[in-house]
Write a protein that holds these residues in place. Structure first.
Motif, PDB file in Angstrom:
ATOM      1  N   VAL A 155       0.830  -1.203   0.000  1.00 15.14           N
ATOM      2  CA  VAL A 155       0.000   0.000   0.000  1.00 15.14           C
ATOM      3  C   VAL A 155       0.869   1.260   0.000  1.00 15.14           C
ATOM      4  N   ALA A 156       2.045   1.188   0.652  1.00 16.80           N
ATOM      5  CA  ALA A 156       2.923   2.361   0.735  1.00 16.80           C
ATOM      6  C   ALA A 156       3.400   2.818  -0.645  1.00 16.80           C
ATOM      7  N   ALA A 157       3.363   1.902  -1.632  1.00 16.72           N
ATOM      8  CA  ALA A 157       3.798   2.270  -2.984  1.00 16.72           C
ATOM      9  C   ALA A 157       2.735   3.103  -3.713  1.00 16.72           C
ATOM     10  N   LEU A 158       1.511   3.133  -3.174  1.00 23.74           N
ATOM     11  CA  LEU A 158       0.428   3.897  -3.811  1.00 23.74           C
ATOM     12  C   LEU A 158       0.515   5.346  -3.368  1.00 23.74           C
ATOM     13  N   ARG A 159       0.557   6.242  -4.325  1.00 25.24           N
ATOM     14  CA  ARG A 159       0.741   7.665  -4.020  1.00 25.24           C
ATOM     15  C   ARG A 159      -0.529   8.459  -4.312  1.00 25.24           C
ATOM     16  N   GLY A 160      -0.846   9.407  -3.433  1.00 28.97           N
ATOM     17  CA  GLY A 160      -1.949  10.343  -3.690  1.00 28.97           C
ATOM     18  C   GLY A 160      -3.258   9.636  -4.004  1.00 28.97           C
ATOM     19  N   HIS A 161      -3.868  10.008  -5.136  1.00 27.68           N
ATOM     20  CA  HIS A 161      -5.157   9.445  -5.527  1.00 27.68           C
ATOM     21  C   HIS A 161      -5.107   7.939  -5.749  1.00 27.68           C
ATOM     22  N   GLU A 162      -3.910   7.377  -5.958  1.00 30.34           N
ATOM     23  CA  GLU A 162      -3.821   5.929  -6.198  1.00 30.34           C
ATOM     24  C   GLU A 162      -4.335   5.125  -5.008  1.00 30.34           C
ATOM     25  N   ARG A 163      -4.385   5.765  -3.821  1.00 29.99           N
ATOM     26  CA  ARG A 163      -4.914   5.071  -2.647  1.00 29.99           C
ATOM     27  C   ARG A 163      -6.438   4.958  -2.697  1.00 29.99           C
ATOM     28  N   ASN A 164      -7.069   5.644  -3.659  1.00 24.46           N
ATOM     29  CA  ASN A 164      -8.525   5.599  -3.797  1.00 24.46           C
ATOM     30  C   ASN A 164      -8.925   4.523  -4.803  1.00 24.46           C
ATOM     31  N   ALA A 165      -9.911   3.693  -4.422  1.00 24.10           N
ATOM     32  CA  ALA A 165     -10.286   2.544  -5.254  1.00 24.10           C
ATOM     33  C   ALA A 165     -10.791   2.968  -6.634  1.00 24.10           C
ATOM     34  N   THR A 166     -11.638   4.006  -6.683  1.00 19.32           N
ATOM     35  CA  THR A 166     -12.194   4.420  -7.979  1.00 19.32           C
ATOM     36  C   THR A 166     -11.077   4.902  -8.900  1.00 19.32           C
ATOM     37  N   TRP A 167     -10.168   5.708  -8.364  1.00 17.02           N
ATOM     38  CA  TRP A 167      -9.033   6.191  -9.162  1.00 17.02           C
ATOM     39  C   TRP A 167      -8.158   5.022  -9.623  1.00 17.02           C
ATOM     40  N   ARG A 168      -7.854   4.130  -8.688  1.00 21.19           N
ATOM     41  CA  ARG A 168      -6.939   3.027  -8.995  1.00 21.19           C
ATOM     42  C   ARG A 168      -7.473   2.167 -10.146  1.00 21.19           C
ATOM     43  N   HIS A 169      -8.785   1.941 -10.140  1.00 22.92           N
ATOM     44  CA  HIS A 169      -9.341   1.018 -11.142  1.00 22.92           C
ATOM     45  C   HIS A 169      -9.792   1.707 -12.425  1.00 22.92           C
ATOM     46  N   LEU A 170     -10.045   3.012 -12.379  1.00 22.06           N
ATOM     47  CA  LEU A 170     -10.470   3.713 -13.607  1.00 22.06           C
ATOM     48  C   LEU A 170      -9.322   4.485 -14.257  1.00 22.06           C
ATOM     49  N   VAL A 171      -8.338   4.916 -13.455  1.00 23.05           N
ATOM     50  CA  VAL A 171      -7.219   5.686 -14.005  1.00 23.05           C
ATOM     51  C   VAL A 171      -5.926   4.864 -13.943  1.00 23.05           C
ATOM     52  N   GLY A 172      -5.672   4.234 -12.807  1.00 20.48           N
ATOM     53  CA  GLY A 172      -4.477   3.409 -12.672  1.00 20.48           C
ATOM     54  C   GLY A 172      -3.924   3.523 -11.262  1.00 20.48           C
ATOM     55  N   PRO A 173      -3.072   2.582 -10.895  1.00 20.15           N
ATOM     56  CA  PRO A 173      -2.456   1.493 -11.671  1.00 20.15           C
ATOM     57  C   PRO A 173      -3.211   0.172 -11.694  1.00 20.15           C
ATOM     58  N   GLY A 174      -4.466   0.121 -11.261  1.00 25.70           N
ATOM     59  CA  GLY A 174      -5.182  -1.161 -11.225  1.00 25.70           C
ATOM     60  C   GLY A 174      -4.801  -1.964  -9.997  1.00 25.70           C
TER      61      GLY A 174
END
Length: 281
Positions: free
Chosen positions: A141-160
């Motif tokens: 989880v520590a590798a996820l930065r900013g909005h990447e910690r948000n599920a909607t962002w992660r799955h619609l924008v990246g990194p999945g």
């Protein structure tokens, strides 16, 4: 503002918290009684260098998110959390902001799940904390930065993520993420961070705009939804993902388990062992 006071309070709290109480098993000889800077920084998701600057009063005006992450990592009582917010120049988050506080009683429950991969999300679907088995299963989880910690962002924008969906499941999953984010935005209309997230999602993802503007309601939550996780070393692991709602604090806990005695349970155990070993080394 009293930024040096913030640093002093932070240092005092760090020096007086026993590693065991924040979920760290102390190994080897320790000079200090409290937490090491690196340990607190890792728990809070900030760099040790930034934590050093905060404690020494060289970095001023930490964001409310950083203050919340530090108070959560130190598991401070309400009064000390309030002190940290005030010393950092922030109002304590009120009822009109998506809660990101994990109360000590909830944290004690989570400590009992030490061997089970779990993640705690706020009402917007942003990761607040996850344990080492979750990192081992899903990636750190520590590798996820900013909005990447948000599920909607992660799955619609990246990194999945590592969960595998067939196209139909993916469509339903995306729709459910956006619908629940819309409900949260309606519940917390004054949360500036949430409004910013929605604006950024609209700018970054045409699929988000399409789903948001269509205004669908969330599909029924299928409790105990089975998920297949594609682990980079162990391969495919099918797990049960159970979603637990902590209603009073508007938090969601997702826990991943497999039926004992199955091949999936063995693979899950192996993934956790491999991951936690590599985190310790």
């Amino acid at each position: 503002m009293h930024h040096s006071e913030f640093g002093r309070t932070l240092r005092r709290l760090r020096d007086h918290v026993a590693p065991e109480t924040v979920g760290i098993v102390p190994g080897g000889r320790r000079r200090a009684e409290g937490l090491r800077r690196e340990e607190l920084a890792a728990l809070a998701g900030i760099s040790a260098d930034y934590l050093t600057r905060l404690e020494q009063g060289r970095a001023t005006a930490p964001s409310a998110q950083v203050v919340e992450a530090l108070s959560r990592s130190l598991r401070v009582a309400d009064a000390e959390r309030e002190l940290l917010f005030r010393q950092a120049g922030h109002a304590v988050p009120g009822a009109d902001v998506v809660p990101s506080r994990i109360p000590p009683s909830v944290q004690r429950l989570l400590d009992r799940l030490a061997d089970t991969p779990f993640v705690v999300l706020d009402a917007a679907g942003t990761i607040l904390t996850a344990n080492a088995p979750y990192d081992a299963l899903m990636g750190p989880v520590a590798a996820l930065r900013g909005h990447e910690r948000n599920a909607t962002w992660r799955h619609l924008v990246g990194p999945g993520g590592r969960a595998v969906h067939v196209p139909e499941e993916q469509r339903v999953f995306e729709a459910s993420l956006v619908a629940s984010l819309r409900l949260t935005a309606a519940r917390y209309p004054r949360d500036r961070g949430l409004r910013q997230l929605v604006r950024d999602l609209r700018a970054a993802s045409p699929r988000f705009v399409e789903l948001w503007d269509a205004g669908g309601s969330p599909p029924p939550r299928d409790s105990g939804r089975r998920k297949t996780i594609l682990h980079p070393v162990v391969g495919a692991i099918t797990v049960d993902c159970d979603t637990l709602q902590i209603a009073t604090d508007d938090l969601t806990v997702m826990a991943y388990t497999a039926e004992p005695g199955t091949e999936d349970a063995e693979r899950l155990a192996l993934a956790v062992v491999l991951g936690t070993q590599s985190l310790v080394d």
